[in-house]
Design an enzyme around this catalytic site. Structure first.
Site, short mmCIF file in Angstrom:
data_model
loop_
_atom_site.label_atom_id
_atom_site.label_comp_id
_atom_site.label_asym_id
_atom_site.label_seq_id
_atom_site.Cartn_x
_atom_site.Cartn_y
_atom_site.Cartn_z
N GLY A 65 0.61 -1.46 0.11
CA GLY A 65 0.00 -0.08 -0.08
C GLY A 65 0.59 1.10 -0.20
O GLY A 65 0.65 2.23 0.23
N SER A 108 5.67 -9.59 -5.95
CA SER A 108 5.58 -9.49 -7.38
C SER A 108 4.81 -8.65 -7.89
O SER A 108 6.34 -7.50 -7.55
CB SER A 108 3.77 -9.20 -6.19
OG SER A 108 3.73 -8.36 -5.22
N ARG A 109 4.63 -8.20 -8.20
CA ARG A 109 4.49 -6.94 -9.87
C ARG A 109 3.13 -6.76 -9.63
O ARG A 109 2.35 -6.51 -8.63
CB ARG A 109 4.25 -7.73 -11.44
CG ARG A 109 5.19 -8.55 -11.92
CD ARG A 109 4.50 -8.61 -13.55
NE ARG A 109 6.30 -9.86 -14.60
CZ ARG A 109 7.33 -9.44 -14.15
NH1 ARG A 109 7.32 -7.75 -14.37
NH2 ARG A 109 7.98 -9.54 -14.91
N THR A 140 -2.15 -2.90 -8.99
CA THR A 140 -3.07 -1.24 -9.31
C THR A 140 -1.24 -0.58 -9.20
O THR A 140 -2.37 1.33 -9.39
CB THR A 140 -4.22 -1.28 -8.52
OG1 THR A 140 -3.45 -1.37 -7.35
CG2 THR A 140 -5.45 -2.30 -9.12
N THR A 196 7.94 -4.93 -6.61
CA THR A 196 9.64 -4.93 -6.64
C THR A 196 10.02 -5.41 -7.83
O THR A 196 10.72 -5.47 -8.15
CB THR A 196 9.60 -5.40 -5.40
OG1 THR A 196 9.34 -4.90 -4.21
CG2 THR A 196 10.75 -6.19 -5.44
N ASP A 209 -9.42 -8.63 1.43
CA ASP A 209 -8.43 -8.84 1.83
C ASP A 209 -8.94 -9.33 3.08
O ASP A 209 -8.51 -9.20 4.43
CB ASP A 209 -7.73 -8.10 1.94
CG ASP A 209 -6.86 -8.22 0.39
OD1 ASP A 209 -6.12 -8.86 0.56
OD2 ASP A 209 -5.94 -6.95 0.61
#
Lengths: 520, 520
Positions: free
Chosen positions: B188, B214-215, B218, B223, B276
């Site tokens: 976030g 992860s890519r 949104t 990273t 989530d």
């Protein structure tokens, strides 16, 4: 000292700045959804990926579409349009359309609020219904809405807002100042064709009953499937109006017109999980009744093993909820808790059920179907004030005995384009049959609605009108070895074989036994 | 006296009796789903309609597929197979395949149980995960599972079962008896590239840290997107193993291998509603950590306006939950509640973030990124027992000051196929820029993570590596009229224009003001 600056913050979704123009390339596949195919590289350039929803604009019209991507089937500058969309929006090869990034649907915030146990306002519920109607919500989001309503429930205010939004999602039937009544069964009972007996009785008694029925989803036949044996059932709302103004009654398929259409969209999503949140059930049923202008309504709540409501106390609660919501929407409701533990009538499947109905309207036929239909007709006549309390059953019985109900039924059949002289012997039933006899002696403990429906379906119902099951026994009957239990009917030997094979793993009729289960 | 008959009732789904054979007709469209097209009339004959799932069997292999129907594109006896499915299952024109009615997925009953507030057993949760992996559950059903877990919650036992099922859904990294550590941020915060600083420090200190990242979904960059500026990030699990056995550390894209793959399937469904459920978050994160064999883990929980956890008390609860579940899964966890209310580092977007990382590893760069990375590295060194309590920060600082961390980073870059001699000046940033200055004097009250990410994304990030936002200020700074606030970078004038247009409706930096809202 710091200076205090006040600024108005405007919230807009900047994605909508992104738009691009493509030429239509039609693709002849029927998908049942609004799907387009974009060139993969070009779509990526605009931050659009497979599964995204976008808006497609053409001639000042707009549709929400789901994106597929391809490298080969569409070149950059082209958009592949599947057949549904091309037909609905009159798009042809080479038409210029705009692809526009879609705003996040407003409803998502309201659905989230319900998941967080919040209460939704009238406006919020209307927005959800409107966005479902506009196809703005995906199945993922619609599923969340239904699950939220299922787990956290809907308040009476929310149910009423949902019912009104359901009414407003479609057209409404206006019959003028006539006394309009209706009936509804929450379902689950095989062969239960009371509607086709009640409508002629009620109309013959002078009340208006514009009955819209459903087709089967998983059962052997819906009322609309069964009525279709005798006449057309697909009519526009104007045609329905004209039939009812003449005959006072009609039995048509609700899906053929736009009455409470949001409901059809929800059923598709509720069905895989068999989720019937009570609030949605009430809003759906009462929204539909409101759409046809009904003022007095009988609700049939079958109770028992294998139907939606397992025991009477739960049926009573649901009944009171129907009455409470109905009252606040200006409708008088009486709910009847009925025995739903076994099929009603002898036949299960369109043609076989038709025979039961015609027999009952001529004073014969299966006792359970006759008694239940007369009882419900009588209650509806009393509720609407047409007949004084306690005399409804007798009046209904009289309308059958005098032939007036049957005459009314043939009038309705004729107005709906069927043969008014139809006789029981005209009804075509499947020529391939197989009768199951008892392998044991004993008394019948249970006849299973779902299993009977499943057998009828495997035999070809409801598409093969003559397919189905004829049940020769009722619960409690004493049978000896070799006594006939039920007969399977199919229109082809292959389908009959399917049903016979299926029998091996099913137990449609259970004999009385002491040991019901064993827990280890 | 009645006779008592006992019979064993077998429950099977009779639909599976129905099957038919078709010849493959390839259709060159990429759909991202397993879709087939059946001839409409022929499918109806078999009670199969648009949207149904069926099983497709070929050469003893089986796939679950979704049905589209068409009258024209496929003849009776043909099945149209979209490109994804044809590729995955090596189907070619004319191959014979069987279309089989699918059993109702077993999971549906378990999902329903969770909706009804039941507790699921280990076996039930494994079945749900397995059926999601086999594509047996539709998006409607998967959405219901997520919403059920969100509203009714998951118990610790359920979370642990889900985490283990998540591990078993994919491959596992086996590095042998080395001390393996890991870190994770729940996300976030824009620009927050601590991983790329920490991995070299930790590996230089002698611990093994096989970091899968992860890519962006949104945000402006994940990273993996940022690391990709410097080297490859897509590796198989064997390649990852070989890199980590050499360098002790790696920074790769987790999606490139089959580590906890069920998670990727869930994210697609969780994303539209931004759901989530805490239990799923824990199972997902700790399942991934278990998959790489991590024993000591630092969890970064950013707290503040606009991130997932709004205030510290909630962060503490979540932290304790992580520690409790980790302990029962054999992992030692320390959770750090960090300031997540504004971006960390100066750059937002892949290339700009890379510059921050290289600067910090060379002893310069933004204070916040340096301090946070050293702090987290120090805690991880202490948690794993490599360094005694209270000395971790100093050791991490020393590894940077001595150049050992930077040397380790270049070693990792080289092993991942990048240029080990890369300098800050080599990093390509967008040549189209626009600097925003302050229109007022005052002090900075808030710098918004989401708005900065959105601007960077509109400017082209993460696909355009050089696009993004460079933030010149931090919260609390005093600025005068005309002072530089932030600079937009894009790789084309068109995209820069988009971002500048978007600025009109956004407020990425808010000045201090007294009136925060008005309720009427």
């Amino acid at each position: 000292m710091a200076e205090y600056v006040e600024r108005q913050v405007k919230k807009v979704d900047v994605w909508k700045l992104k738009t691009y123009v493509c030429k239509v390339k039609p693709i002849d596949i029927f998908t049942g959804k609004n799907i387009i195919v974009l060139n993969k590289t070009e779509a990526q350039e605009h931050d659009i990926y497979s599964g995204y929803r976008t808006e497609l604009r053409h001639d000042n019209k707009s549709a929400v579409v789901i994106v597929d991507v391809s490298e080969e089937i569409v070149e950059p500058g082209e958009v592949g349009v599947f057949r549904d969309l091309a037909t609905w929006h009159k798009l042809k090869k080479g038409d210029s359309v705009e692809i526009v990034h879609m705003d996040r649907p407003e409803s998502i915030g309201y659905i989230k609020k319900k998941l967080d146990k919040g209460m939704l306002t009238d406006k919020e519920i209307h927005t959800i219904v409107n966005e479902i109607m506009q196809d703005k919500l995906s199945e993922i989001e619609t599923s969340a809405w239904i699950v939220g309503a299922y787990i956290n429930g809907l308040s009476d205010d929310e149910i009423i807002a949902l019912a009104h939004a359901t009414v407003e999602s479609g057209d409404q039937l206006n019959l003028g100042k006539h006394p309009i009544v209706d009936k509804h069964c929450i379902g689950g009972v095989a062969g239960n064709r009371t509607t086709m007996v009640m409508v002629p009785i009620i109309a013959a008694a002078g009340l208006y009953i514009p009955k819209t029925s459903s087709r089967s989803i998983t059962s052997a036949s819906g009322t609309a499937d069964t009525m279709e044996v005798l006449s057309n059932v697909i009519f526009s709302i104007d045609e329905l109006r004209s039939i009812v103004l003449k005959a006072k009654g009609a039995i048509v398929w609700g899906g053929g017109m736009r009455l409470a259409p949001v409901d059809d969209k929800l059923i598709r999503v509720r069905h895989p999980l068999s989720l019937d949140p009570e609030g949605m059930l009430l809003a759906s049923i009462l929204g539909k009744k409101k759409s046809v202008g009904a003022e007095n309504i009988i609700i049939d709540i079958p109770v028992g093993r294998g139907v939606k409501v397992p025991y009477v106390e739960r049926g009573n609660e649901l009944a009171k909820h129907f009455i409470r919501i109905g009252e606040r929407m200006g409708m008088r409701i009486e709910a009847l808790i009925t025995d739903g533990a076994e099929p009603v009538g002898n036949g299960v499947g369109p043609a076989l059920e038709c025979i039961d109905v015609l027999e009952v309207l001529q004073g014969r036929g299966p006792d359970d179907l006759r008694h239940k239909s007369l009882l419900m007709s009588g209650k509806l006549l009393e509720l609407s004030g047409r007949v004084e309390k306690g005399k409804g059953y007798g009046v209904a019985e009289g309308l059958v005995a005098s032939g007036k109900a049957m005459a009314k039924f043939t009038e309705i059949i004729e107005l709906q384009g069927g043969n008014p002289k139809v006789k029981v012997s005209d009804i075509g039933i499947g020529s391939c049959t197989h009768t199951v006899t008892s392998e044991v002696a004993g008394s019948i403990f249970h006849i299973d609605n779902k299993t009977m429906s499943k057998l009828a379906r495997i035999a070809g119902a409801p598409r093969d009108k003559g397919a189905g099951v004829l049940v020769h026994r009722i619960r409690g009957d004493r049978v000896e070895i070799g006594d006939k239990m039920f007969t399977l009917f199919a229109e082809s030997e292959a389908k009959l074989d399917f049903a016979i094979k299926a029998l091996k793993d099913l137990e449609p009729i259970e004999m009385r036994k002491m040991l019901l289960g064993e827990v280890k």
